[in-house]
Design an enzyme around this catalytic site. Structure first.
Site, short mmCIF file in Angstrom:
data_model
loop_
_atom_site.label_atom_id
_atom_site.label_comp_id
_atom_site.label_asym_id
_atom_site.label_seq_id
_atom_site.Cartn_x
_atom_site.Cartn_y
_atom_site.Cartn_z
N HIS A 87 1.97 1.35 7.70
CA HIS A 87 2.11 1.50 6.54
C HIS A 87 1.07 2.95 5.74
CE1 HIS A 87 2.85 -2.70 6.76
NE2 HIS A 87 3.36 -2.22 5.94
N ASP B 75 -2.42 1.79 5.76
CA ASP B 75 -3.01 1.56 6.35
C ASP B 75 -3.57 2.82 7.16
OD1 ASP B 75 -0.96 -1.11 6.90
OD2 ASP B 75 -0.01 0.05 8.59
N ASP C 242 2.36 -14.94 12.66
CA ASP C 242 2.55 -13.02 12.97
C ASP C 242 2.15 -13.93 14.67
OD1 ASP C 242 4.17 -11.73 10.99
OD2 ASP C 242 2.40 -11.03 10.06
N ASP D 145 4.71 -6.25 15.76
CA ASP D 145 3.78 -7.40 14.14
C ASP D 145 3.43 -8.65 14.67
OD1 ASP D 145 3.97 -7.32 11.31
OD2 ASP D 145 5.48 -7.05 11.06
#
Ligand code: XUL
Ligand code: CO
Length: 453
Positions: free
Chosen positions: A109, A112, A317, A347
């Site tokens: 992202h 990030d 996750d 992920d």
């Protein structure tokens, strides 16, 4: 192929070299037991089939914090008061990790990689600086970007959504961020661009105009598609379905919901789906279900590989270690001819209680070995064709006579009525679920573990 291991000014994972394939007999936790990048399975190498990616956010940003307590992992790249210094260090740590894991791809992202600035322009410039450095590291190591994306869910301004925010001023900020993230993705040669609609949904119907919000989402995605194409983005736009978390209801509930939405807005030629296992289970499906729905629509783009916790169903996750899931997913991916320019992106995050830096390696190794094993088993299942043959036999009545005419659209409802009235009661034909499930076990635990596998 082996990527050149990267070590920046500081080595963040000292004592750990590039992870090697040592085979099933190895007791070394820092080695692959099944993933052998160059091994050919069904005409392609494992690396080409699986196209593994490491994600930036869980592995280099998340520190184990949860709503009940702070992080449990200190990140050695996060030591300065200057956010840009930390971002540069994190980039070096990330490239060291990617190349030591010897994965071909990574994902990130915008936030990030580079911190938000005090203005739109400063945020853009922070990102451009880090993207320039990432490009240098990509060129030096051979690493590639599987996909980029924009974080439209962490900043408080996005609490009511990004593209679907009731306040147009917020929509402009969402637009600015997606524009910059698309620029970054193109600059880094990204093969896909992802939209995960974290806060694109609602908390309460009494204060929400859902028709307007969905319309805005369609318009926003169209603008993003047009901008991306105008700057030379040739890759695939991906939507990542998820039913909830953080919102009570997210618009991109599951594969079938997103497929309908994309077709409604004329986006089906540019967009495909990024299926995350734990999102599918959160929607009350299996990950295999969401994959199959995407394949059936010709829209399987990429996979976020992980798993949930069957005891509570949350989006935990976890790394994908459940072989039943992995094998069933691989059967579908292989039957579809692979992921094209998509990949398997981890992920996934290590547990809050997994506090050693080494755990990051062990977790990715476990996930890669799980999918490598699944690849071998699924290839054998598909190429021997037992399950496929049984599946086809269940539909054999559509390959002849009136069944064929039905599929060709040559029959009316009245025709069906007359055929039923003139025919006799259909025979009951067993679906043999227990038999097909046993076949899966045979392949997983005996046929593929023999020498022939
Ligand atoms: C959140 C999630 C995201 C997307 C990218 O559940 O899966 O990390 O993959 O925004
Ligand atoms: Co995801």
């Amino acid at each position: 192929m082996s990527r050149t291991p990267f070590v920046g000014q500081q080595e963040y994972f000292p004592g750990i070299g590039q992870i090697q394939y040592e085979g099933p007999g190895s007791d070394n936790p820092l080695s692959f037991k099944a993933y052998d990048a160059n091994k050919v399975v069904g005409g392609k190498t494992m690396e080409e089939h699986l196209r593994f990616a490491v994600c930036y956010w869980h592995t280099f940003c998340a520190d184990g914090a949860d709503p009940f307590g702070p992080g449990t992992r200190a990140h050695p790249w996060h030591t300065s008061d200057d956010k840009m210094v930390n971002a540069r260090n994190k980039l070096d740590a990330a490239f060291e990790f990617f190349t030591k894991m010897n994965v071909p791809f990574y994902c990130f992202h915008d936030r990030d990689m580079a911190p938000e600035g005090n203005s739109v322009a400063e945020s853009e410039s922070n990102l451009a600086t880090l993207v320039g450095l990432a490009k240098e590291r990509q060129d030096a190591t051979g690493m590639k970007l599987l996909w980029g994306t924009a974080n439209l869910f962490s900043h408080p301004r996005f609490m009511n959504g990004g593209a679907t925010n009731p306040n147009f001023d917020v929509v402009t900020y969402a637009g600015a961020q997606v524009k910059a993230a698309l620029d970054a993705t193109v600059a880094l040669g990204g093969q896909n661009y992802v939209f995960w609609g974290g806060r694109e949904g609602y908390a309460c119907l009494l204060n929400t105009n859902t028709a307007k919000e969905l319309d805005h989402l369609g318009r926003f995605l169209t603008m993003a598609r047009d901008y991306g194409r105008s700057i030379g983005f040739k890759g695939t736009f991906l939507i990542e379905p998820k039913p909830m978390e953080p919102m009570y209801h997210q618009y991109d509930v599951d594969s079938q919901t997103v497929i309908g939405f994309l077709r409604q807005h004329g986006l089906e030629k540019d967009f495909k789906l990024n299926i995350e296992a734990n999102h599918a289970t959160l929607a009350g499906h299996s990950s295999a279900h969401d994959l199959q729905m995407a394949v059936d629509a010709g829209m399987l783009g990429s996979v976020d590989a992980n798993r949930g916790n069957p005891q509570n169903g949350w989006d935990t996750d976890q790394f994908p270690m459940d072989m039943y899931d992995c094998v069933q997913n691989m059967i579908i991916v292989l039957a579809a001819g692979g992921l094209g320019n998509g990949g398997f992106n981890f992920d996934a995050k290590v547990r809050r209680e997994s506090t050693n830096l080494e755990d990051l390696f062990v977790a990715h190794i476990g996930g890669m070995d799980a999918y490598a094993r699944a690849l071998v088993i699924a290839d054998r299942i598909n190429s021997e064709g037992k399950l496929e043959a049984f599946k086809a036999s269940r539909y054999s009545s559509f390959t002849k006579a009136n069944g064929q005419r039905f599929e060709a659209g040559e029959l009316s409802l009245s025709d069906l009525r007359d055929m039923a009235a003139n025919g006799s009661e259909p025979a009951l034909e067993s679906g043999k679920q227990e038999w097909v499930e046993s076949i899966l076990n045979d392949y997983m635990f005996s046929r593929c573990s023999s020498k022939r596998g």
